[in-house]
Design a protein around this motif. Structure first.
Motif, short mmCIF file in Angstrom:
data_model
loop_
_atom_site.label_atom_id
_atom_site.label_comp_id
_atom_site.label_asym_id
_atom_site.label_seq_id
_atom_site.Cartn_x
_atom_site.Cartn_y
_atom_site.Cartn_z
N ILE A 303 33.61 -2.55 56.68
CA ILE A 303 33.89 -3.96 56.47
C ILE A 303 35.06 -4.44 57.33
O ILE A 303 35.31 -5.66 57.40
CB ILE A 303 34.18 -4.26 55.00
CG1 ILE A 303 35.42 -3.46 54.53
CG2 ILE A 303 32.97 -3.96 54.13
CD1 ILE A 303 35.85 -3.77 53.10
N GLY A 304 35.80 -3.51 58.02
CA GLY A 304 36.93 -3.91 58.86
C GLY A 304 37.62 -2.67 59.41
O GLY A 304 37.14 -1.52 59.27
N ARG A 305 38.91 -2.91 59.95
CA ARG A 305 39.68 -1.84 60.56
C ARG A 305 41.14 -1.96 60.13
O ARG A 305 41.63 -3.03 59.83
CB ARG A 305 39.58 -1.88 62.07
CG ARG A 305 38.16 -1.58 62.57
CD ARG A 305 38.07 -1.66 64.10
NE ARG A 305 36.69 -1.42 64.58
CZ ARG A 305 36.20 -0.24 64.89
NH1 ARG A 305 36.97 0.85 64.77
NH2 ARG A 305 34.96 -0.13 65.32
N VAL A 306 41.81 -0.78 60.13
CA VAL A 306 43.20 -0.72 59.72
C VAL A 306 44.04 -1.44 60.77
O VAL A 306 43.81 -1.32 61.98
CB VAL A 306 43.68 0.73 59.56
CG1 VAL A 306 45.17 0.80 59.26
CG2 VAL A 306 42.88 1.45 58.46
N GLY A 307 45.09 -2.21 60.26
CA GLY A 307 45.97 -2.93 61.18
C GLY A 307 47.37 -3.03 60.59
O GLY A 307 47.69 -2.38 59.59
N ALA A 308 48.18 -3.92 61.16
CA ALA A 308 49.57 -4.12 60.75
C ALA A 308 49.88 -5.60 60.67
O ALA A 308 50.98 -6.04 60.98
CB ALA A 308 50.51 -3.42 61.69
N THR A 309 48.88 -6.40 60.22
CA THR A 309 49.06 -7.83 60.11
C THR A 309 49.74 -8.19 58.80
O THR A 309 49.64 -7.46 57.81
CB THR A 309 47.71 -8.56 60.19
OG1 THR A 309 46.88 -8.11 59.13
CG2 THR A 309 47.04 -8.28 61.51
N GLY A 310 50.48 -9.34 58.79
CA GLY A 310 51.17 -9.77 57.59
C GLY A 310 52.53 -9.11 57.47
O GLY A 310 53.16 -8.72 58.46
N ASN A 311 52.99 -8.96 56.21
CA ASN A 311 54.31 -8.42 55.95
C ASN A 311 54.20 -6.90 55.84
O ASN A 311 53.96 -6.36 54.78
CB ASN A 311 54.86 -9.03 54.66
CG ASN A 311 56.31 -8.63 54.40
OD1 ASN A 311 56.97 -8.07 55.28
ND2 ASN A 311 56.78 -8.91 53.20
N VAL A 312 54.41 -6.23 56.99
CA VAL A 312 54.26 -4.77 57.02
C VAL A 312 55.36 -4.15 57.86
O VAL A 312 56.06 -4.84 58.60
CB VAL A 312 52.89 -4.36 57.60
CG1 VAL A 312 51.77 -4.84 56.71
CG2 VAL A 312 52.74 -4.88 59.03
N THR A 313 55.47 -2.82 57.74
CA THR A 313 56.39 -2.06 58.57
C THR A 313 55.64 -1.12 59.49
O THR A 313 56.27 -0.41 60.28
CB THR A 313 57.35 -1.24 57.69
OG1 THR A 313 56.59 -0.39 56.83
CG2 THR A 313 58.23 -2.17 56.84
N GLY A 314 54.32 -1.06 59.36
CA GLY A 314 53.53 -0.18 60.20
C GLY A 314 52.06 -0.31 59.80
O GLY A 314 51.71 -0.91 58.78
N PRO A 315 51.17 0.19 60.61
CA PRO A 315 49.74 0.06 60.32
C PRO A 315 49.35 0.85 59.06
O PRO A 315 49.67 2.01 58.91
CB PRO A 315 49.08 0.63 61.56
CG PRO A 315 50.09 1.51 62.18
CD PRO A 315 51.41 0.97 61.85
N HIS A 316 48.64 0.18 58.18
CA HIS A 316 48.17 0.84 56.94
C HIS A 316 47.18 -0.10 56.24
O HIS A 316 47.13 -1.30 56.55
CB HIS A 316 49.32 1.18 56.01
CG HIS A 316 49.99 -0.01 55.40
ND1 HIS A 316 50.97 -0.75 56.05
CD2 HIS A 316 49.83 -0.59 54.17
CE1 HIS A 316 51.39 -1.73 55.29
NE2 HIS A 316 50.69 -1.66 54.12
N LEU A 317 46.43 0.44 55.31
CA LEU A 317 45.53 -0.36 54.47
C LEU A 317 46.18 -0.51 53.11
O LEU A 317 46.49 0.48 52.45
CB LEU A 317 44.17 0.32 54.31
CG LEU A 317 43.24 -0.27 53.26
CD1 LEU A 317 42.86 -1.71 53.62
CD2 LEU A 317 41.99 0.58 53.08
N HIS A 318 46.39 -1.75 52.68
CA HIS A 318 46.94 -2.05 51.36
C HIS A 318 45.77 -2.41 50.45
O HIS A 318 45.10 -3.41 50.67
CB HIS A 318 47.93 -3.22 51.45
CG HIS A 318 48.48 -3.66 50.12
ND1 HIS A 318 49.54 -3.02 49.50
CD2 HIS A 318 48.10 -4.68 49.30
CE1 HIS A 318 49.79 -3.64 48.36
NE2 HIS A 318 48.93 -4.67 48.23
N LEU A 319 45.50 -1.56 49.40
CA LEU A 319 44.37 -1.76 48.50
C LEU A 319 44.87 -2.18 47.12
O LEU A 319 45.77 -1.56 46.57
CB LEU A 319 43.56 -0.46 48.36
CG LEU A 319 42.40 -0.48 47.38
CD1 LEU A 319 41.31 -1.45 47.84
CD2 LEU A 319 41.82 0.91 47.20
N GLU A 320 44.25 -3.28 46.61
CA GLU A 320 44.55 -3.73 45.25
C GLU A 320 43.25 -3.83 44.46
O GLU A 320 42.19 -4.14 45.02
CB GLU A 320 45.25 -5.09 45.25
CG GLU A 320 46.66 -5.04 45.81
CD GLU A 320 47.42 -6.35 45.62
OE1 GLU A 320 46.90 -7.25 44.90
OE2 GLU A 320 48.52 -6.49 46.19
#
Length: 343
Positions: A303-320
């Protein structure tokens, strides 16, 4: 010392009696007897000495002497029997003697008769002693029988008490064994049920694992749900972070419908996948999105790819994870484990 005057001499009067003193014919040595009437003075004992009046005539004296000796012998025999046997004295009855003279004749037949009579007295005494012995033996046997009966009763009660105690002990042991067996059976049943339940849960999770999958691969968990920090606007971390290189594929955890896909401020590029039960899965900080709103996707579909967009300090997937679409999420780690997945 003065003495009593001698008794007056009675005049001699020839006896005219023709009958005999005992059986048989008249004997000259038995009479005639003179009549003697005692007075008070003649019967008064002499002072300082004992006087015995002389019997006149020899037949009666001999009769009295023999009779006295026989009585003494009989009494002595009875006393000896009493002393030897230890039993109470037996009364002795003397037979009526019809004629003392016949017992004390010159020919000696009277002595034999007296001896025979005394012999019969001794036999009667022995018979009485034997009866006393038999009575004592009977009493002893009766006492022994009563003692044996009482002892038998005591032994019977003791045996009954011992049997009752053994039965009670056996019953207690049986009840204890039954209780232990019941407890063991209950524990075995509980353990079997727990094992079966655990096995059923494992099978369920295995089936779910076939329907669910982790959102990415080659990752490292960096932040977990609930961590406090100023870098998060809510004051704590609201999801689970999978750190991975930019461009790492993001897959649908389960089949559902895309309800959002685009920019979401501090979340960067975000895709929301709504499952059939209403649970919303948020995939944030993507570098790119490969689906559009309303699209149906299956488990494991990209459905997509890991990135570092938004409020981040490095590339990762944030899951809620938001059950029922509610605003407040739950711990994604626990939810994934509940689906048979181990992040």
């Amino acid at each position: 010392m003065a003495s009593n005057p001698p008794a007056p001499t009675a005049p001699f009067v020839p006896s005219q009696r023709t009958d005999t003193f005992g059986y048989g014919e008249y004997r000259s040595d038995e009479g005639p007897w003179e009549e003697w009437n005692p007075t008070e003075d003649s019967l008064r004992p002499a002072r300082g000495r004992h006087r015995v009046s002389k019997q006149r005539g020899g037949g009666l004296a001999r009769s009295s002497t023999v009779l006295g000796v026989g009585v003494i012998a009989a009494v002595g025999a009875g006393g000896m029997a009493s002393a030897n046997t230890g039993k109470p004295p037996v009364s002795i009855s003397l037979p009526d003697l019809p004629s003392v003279g016949s017992l004390l004749g010159d020919d000696g037949h009277g002595a034999k008769a007296a001896t025979a009579t005394l012999t019969h007295v001794g036999v009667a005494t022995a018979a009485s002693d034997q009866d006393s012995t038999d009575a004592g033996e009977a009493l002893r046997n009766r006492i022994m029988a009563q003692a044996e009966q009482q002892q038998s009763q005591v032994d019977g009660r003791a045996t009954a008490a011992a049997v009752a105690a053994a039965e009670k002990q056996s019953a207690d042991a049986a009840a204890k064994a039954e209780k232990a067996a019941a407890a063991k059976a209950a524990a075995a049943k509980e353990q079997a049920e727990a094992t079966a339940k655990k096995k059923a849960e494992a099978e369920r999770l295995a089936r779910l694992a076939e329907q669910y999958t982790l959102p990415t691969s080659s990752y490292t968990l960096t932040s977990t749900f609930g961590e406090a920090g100023s870098m998060w606007s809510s004051g704590y971390h609201t999801g689970l972070d999978f750190a991975a290189p930019t461009g790492t594929l993001i897959k649908a955890i389960h089949s559902g419908t895309i309800t959002e896909a685009g920019w979401a401020g501090s979340y960067g590029y975000r895709t929301i996948l709504t499952l059939d039960d209403g649970t919303e899965l948020w995939f944030c900080h993507q570098s790119s999105i490969n689906v559009k709103v309303g699209q149906k996707v299956g488990t494991g579909e990209v459905i997509g790819r890991v990135g570092a967009t938004g409020n981040v300090t490095g590339p990762h997937l944030h899951l809620e994870v938001h059950p029922g679409g509610q605003a407040t999420g739950i711990d994604p780690m626990a939810w994934l484990r509940g689906k048979g997945l181990t992040p």
